[in-house]
Scaffold this active site. Structure first.
Site, PDB file in Angstrom:
ATOM      1  N   SER A 124      23.022  50.587  17.813  1.00 34.93           N
ATOM      2  CA  SER A 124      24.529  50.806  17.784  1.00 34.93           C
ATOM      3  C   SER A 124      25.224  49.664  16.703  1.00 34.93           C
ATOM      4  O   SER A 124      24.663  48.731  16.350  1.00 34.93           O
ATOM      5  CB  SER A 124      24.950  50.181  19.424  1.00 34.93           C
ATOM      6  OG  SER A 124      26.402  50.112  19.037  1.00 34.93           O
ATOM      7  N   TYR A 148      25.301  44.059  26.883  1.00 31.81           N
ATOM      8  CA  TYR A 148      24.847  45.415  26.420  1.00 31.81           C
ATOM      9  C   TYR A 148      24.588  45.315  24.806  1.00 31.81           C
ATOM     10  O   TYR A 148      23.572  45.987  24.795  1.00 31.81           O
ATOM     11  CB  TYR A 148      26.387  46.590  26.468  1.00 31.81           C
ATOM     12  CG  TYR A 148      25.967  47.790  25.440  1.00 31.81           C
ATOM     13  CD1 TYR A 148      25.296  48.695  25.775  1.00 31.81           C
ATOM     14  CD2 TYR A 148      26.948  47.618  24.327  1.00 31.81           C
ATOM     15  CE1 TYR A 148      25.061  49.671  24.596  1.00 31.81           C
ATOM     16  CE2 TYR A 148      26.717  48.759  23.587  1.00 31.81           C
ATOM     17  CZ  TYR A 148      25.880  49.641  23.599  1.00 31.81           C
ATOM     18  OH  TYR A 148      25.690  50.775  22.497  1.00 31.81           O
ATOM     19  N   LYS A 152      20.622  45.974  23.084  1.00 25.78           N
ATOM     20  CA  LYS A 152      20.277  46.801  21.756  1.00 25.78           C
ATOM     21  C   LYS A 152      19.731  45.859  20.691  1.00 25.78           C
ATOM     22  O   LYS A 152      18.478  46.224  20.120  1.00 25.78           O
ATOM     23  CB  LYS A 152      21.535  47.340  21.100  1.00 25.78           C
ATOM     24  CG  LYS A 152      22.260  48.503  21.933  1.00 25.78           C
ATOM     25  CD  LYS A 152      21.365  49.609  22.050  1.00 25.78           C
ATOM     26  CE  LYS A 152      21.883  50.852  22.672  1.00 25.78           C
ATOM     27  NZ  LYS A 152      20.792  51.879  23.366  1.00 25.78           N
TER      28      LYS A 152
HETATM   29  C1  UD1 Z   1      32.771  50.442  21.970  1.00 25.92           C
HETATM   30  C2  UD1 Z   1      32.182  49.345  22.506  1.00 25.92           C
HETATM   31  C3  UD1 Z   1      30.828  49.132  21.641  1.00 25.92           C
HETATM   32  C4  UD1 Z   1      30.093  50.487  21.760  1.00 25.92           C
HETATM   33  C5  UD1 Z   1      30.971  51.665  21.432  1.00 25.92           C
HETATM   34  C6  UD1 Z   1      30.482  52.885  21.775  1.00 25.92           C
HETATM   35  C7  UD1 Z   1      33.497  47.513  22.884  1.00 25.92           C
HETATM   36  C8  UD1 Z   1      34.234  46.279  22.827  1.00 25.92           C
HETATM   37  N1  UD1 Z   1      32.836  48.101  22.241  1.00 25.92           N
HETATM   38  O1  UD1 Z   1      33.154  50.260  20.745  1.00 25.92           O
HETATM   39  O2  UD1 Z   1      29.779  48.344  21.989  1.00 25.92           O
HETATM   40  O3  UD1 Z   1      28.948  50.540  20.935  1.00 25.92           O
HETATM   41  O4  UD1 Z   1      32.123  51.531  22.239  1.00 25.92           O
HETATM   42  O5  UD1 Z   1      30.211  53.372  22.989  1.00 25.92           O
HETATM   43  O6  UD1 Z   1      33.697  48.145  24.221  1.00 25.92           O
HETATM   44  N2  UD1 Z   1      41.187  51.288  21.887  1.00 25.92           N
HETATM   45  C9  UD1 Z   1      42.744  51.481  22.662  1.00 25.92           C
HETATM   46  N3  UD1 Z   1      42.853  52.048  23.807  1.00 25.92           N
HETATM   47  C10 UD1 Z   1      41.679  52.489  24.643  1.00 25.92           C
HETATM   48  C11 UD1 Z   1      40.496  52.350  24.092  1.00 25.92           C
HETATM   49  C12 UD1 Z   1      40.299  51.776  22.971  1.00 25.92           C
HETATM   50  O7  UD1 Z   1      43.753  50.991  21.889  1.00 25.92           O
HETATM   51  O8  UD1 Z   1      42.000  52.865  25.793  1.00 25.92           O
HETATM   52  C13 UD1 Z   1      40.878  51.025  20.683  1.00 25.92           C
HETATM   53  C14 UD1 Z   1      40.098  49.923  20.700  1.00 25.92           C
HETATM   54  O9  UD1 Z   1      40.722  48.646  20.750  1.00 25.92           O
HETATM   55  C15 UD1 Z   1      39.345  49.925  19.264  1.00 25.92           C
HETATM   56  C16 UD1 Z   1      39.411  51.536  18.988  1.00 25.92           C
HETATM   57  O10 UD1 Z   1      40.288  52.054  20.178  1.00 25.92           O
HETATM   58  O11 UD1 Z   1      40.087  49.645  18.356  1.00 25.92           O
HETATM   59  C17 UD1 Z   1      38.155  52.170  19.444  1.00 25.92           C
HETATM   60  O12 UD1 Z   1      37.583  51.658  20.809  1.00 25.92           O
HETATM   61  P1  UD1 Z   1      36.462  52.126  21.539  1.00 25.92           P
HETATM   62  O13 UD1 Z   1      36.463  53.884  21.526  1.00 25.92           O
HETATM   63  O14 UD1 Z   1      36.225  51.637  22.895  1.00 25.92           O
HETATM   64  O15 UD1 Z   1      35.183  51.853  20.556  1.00 25.92           O
HETATM   65  P2  UD1 Z   1      34.797  50.399  20.199  1.00 25.92           P
HETATM   66  O16 UD1 Z   1      35.531  49.158  20.857  1.00 25.92           O
HETATM   67  O17 UD1 Z   1      34.724  50.317  18.600  1.00 25.92           O
END
Ligand code: UD1
Length: 336
Positions: A124, A148, A152
């Site tokens: 990842s 997690y 990896k």
């Molecule tokens: C997350 C994990 C990462 C994992 C990847 C794939 C975290 C901190 N990181 O990445 O380790 O490899 O998923 O499963 O959990 N967001 C919102 N509202 C939400 C959810 C997300 O605003 O309800 C925003 C987050 O702040 C971020 C973006 O959306 O800016 C993407 O978030 P997300 O889909 O959770 O992925 P990552 O955080 O990049």
């Protein structure tokens, strides 16, 4: 000769199984279904009209796992099986280390014993930790911020040590950016248990009315609209990347890591907007505090995968949203 796919019933695993079967590979799936559903594999077989062997086995059960190696002629392994929720890993680190690390070591030991030394490993972009610079290329320093991510990273390190001890191994490490989307058929897709942690499944559940509104985690990042920017990649492009990596490990020894991303970033609000267009639904949202551990911007340098695997993502954000939406409306409760 067959390809062993661990965790083949999961989101990325099931999409990869489709591509493998369509390309004519014989496949064997090992999955304990702890975070996935047998139904996904049933649908994979319906979509492709092909069959596969399925073993309901945990990688922690070495006795049963060894039988899979004894009874089948395995040529290579694509290793997806593992737990992947960041928050859960912080609460239950031992559970994560046991499942992901011990499970992987058990698998690698059997691969060594049965002389199956070709491996594609599901890593990842989380192994890049908190990078300040984008695009992120494979030679950036590695680090992790949670259990997690450390699993990896540790597995990557184990594989680098393994190849130093035996140069006959052929290993591709694939570092995924943010997989979203679903198969065109609308029959398989991401099916998180409980309330989704990740952005896309959260948005799609708001769109069908299962969740009230999206919480946008911060609008004060130094990005063009203040919300976090990520490299979203269509899961089918990602699946195809595995086939290219498999060809690589079939043809040469050595270890290589590849970014699987598009090289382009979209903000949270841009993804919301694209999803609204694709679905015709409004996505109500509420700006709230940043989520602990999140970074502002993350997107891939994709040159290495393009040059060495001959692979690049071709599906854009519109298609990612349309395909997610088709899966979501056809399967309000996922595979259940
Ligand atoms: C997350 C994990 C990462 C994992 C990847 C794939 C975290 C901190 N990181 O990445 O380790 O490899 O998923 O499963 O959990 N967001 C919102 N509202 C939400 C959810 C997300 O605003 O309800 C925003 C987050 O702040 C971020 C973006 O959306 O800016 C993407 O978030 P997300 O889909 O959770 O992925 P990552 O955080 O990049």
């Amino acid at each position: 000769m067959a390809i062993l796919v661990t965790g083949g019933a999961g989101y990325i695993g099931s999409h990869t199984c489709i591509e493998l079967l369509e390309a004519g590979y014989e496949i064997i799936v090992v999955d304990n279904f702890s975070n996935s559903n047998q139904e996904s594999l049933k649908r994979v077989m319906e979509i492709t009209g092909a069959s596969m062997k399925i073993y309901n086995i945990s990688l922690l059960n070495t006795t049963e796992l060894e039988k899979v190696f004894k009874r089948n002629n395995i040529e290579a392994v694509i290793h997806f099986a593992g737990l992947k929720a960041v928050g859960e890993s912080v609460k239950s680190p031992l559970f994560y280390y046991k499942n992901n690390i011990i499970g992987s070591i058990n698998l690698f030991e059997l691969m060594q014993k049965y002389l199956v030394k070709r491996l594609v490993f599901s890593s990842s972009a989380t192994v890049y930790g908190n990078q300040e610079i984008v695009p992120i290329s494979e030679d950036f320093p590695l680090s992790a911020t949670n259990p997690y991510g450390r699993t990896k990273l540790m597995i990557e390190e184990i594989l680098r040590d393994l190849i130093l001890s035996d140069e006959n191994w052929c290993i591709s490490i694939l570092r995924y950016f943010n997989p979203i989307g679903a198969h065109k058929s609308g029959c398989i897709g991401e099916d998180p248990r409980g309330i989704p942690n990740n952005l896309m499944p959260y948005i799609s559940q708001v769109a069908v009315g299962k969740l009230k509104e999206l919480n946008v985690f911060g609008n004060d990042y130094s990005t063009h609209d203040g919300t976090g920017v990520r490299d979203y990649i269509h899961v089918v492009d990602l699946a195809i990347g595995h086939l290219q990596a498999l060809k690589k490990v079939m043809s040469e020894t050595g270890i290589n890591a590849y970014n699987l991303g598009t090289g382009r970033g979209y903000s949270v609000l841009e993804l919301v907007n694209a999803f609204e267009k694709a679905s015709g639904k409004e996505i109500p949202y509420n700006i709230c505090n940043r989520r602990f551990g999140d970074i502002a911007i993350c997107f891939a340098d994709t040159k290495k995968a393009k040059n060495e695997l001959g692979w690049e993502a071709t599906r854009g954000i519109k298609e990612m949203c349309a395909d997610t939406w088709r899966w979501q409306i056809n399967n309000l409760n996922g595979f259940n």
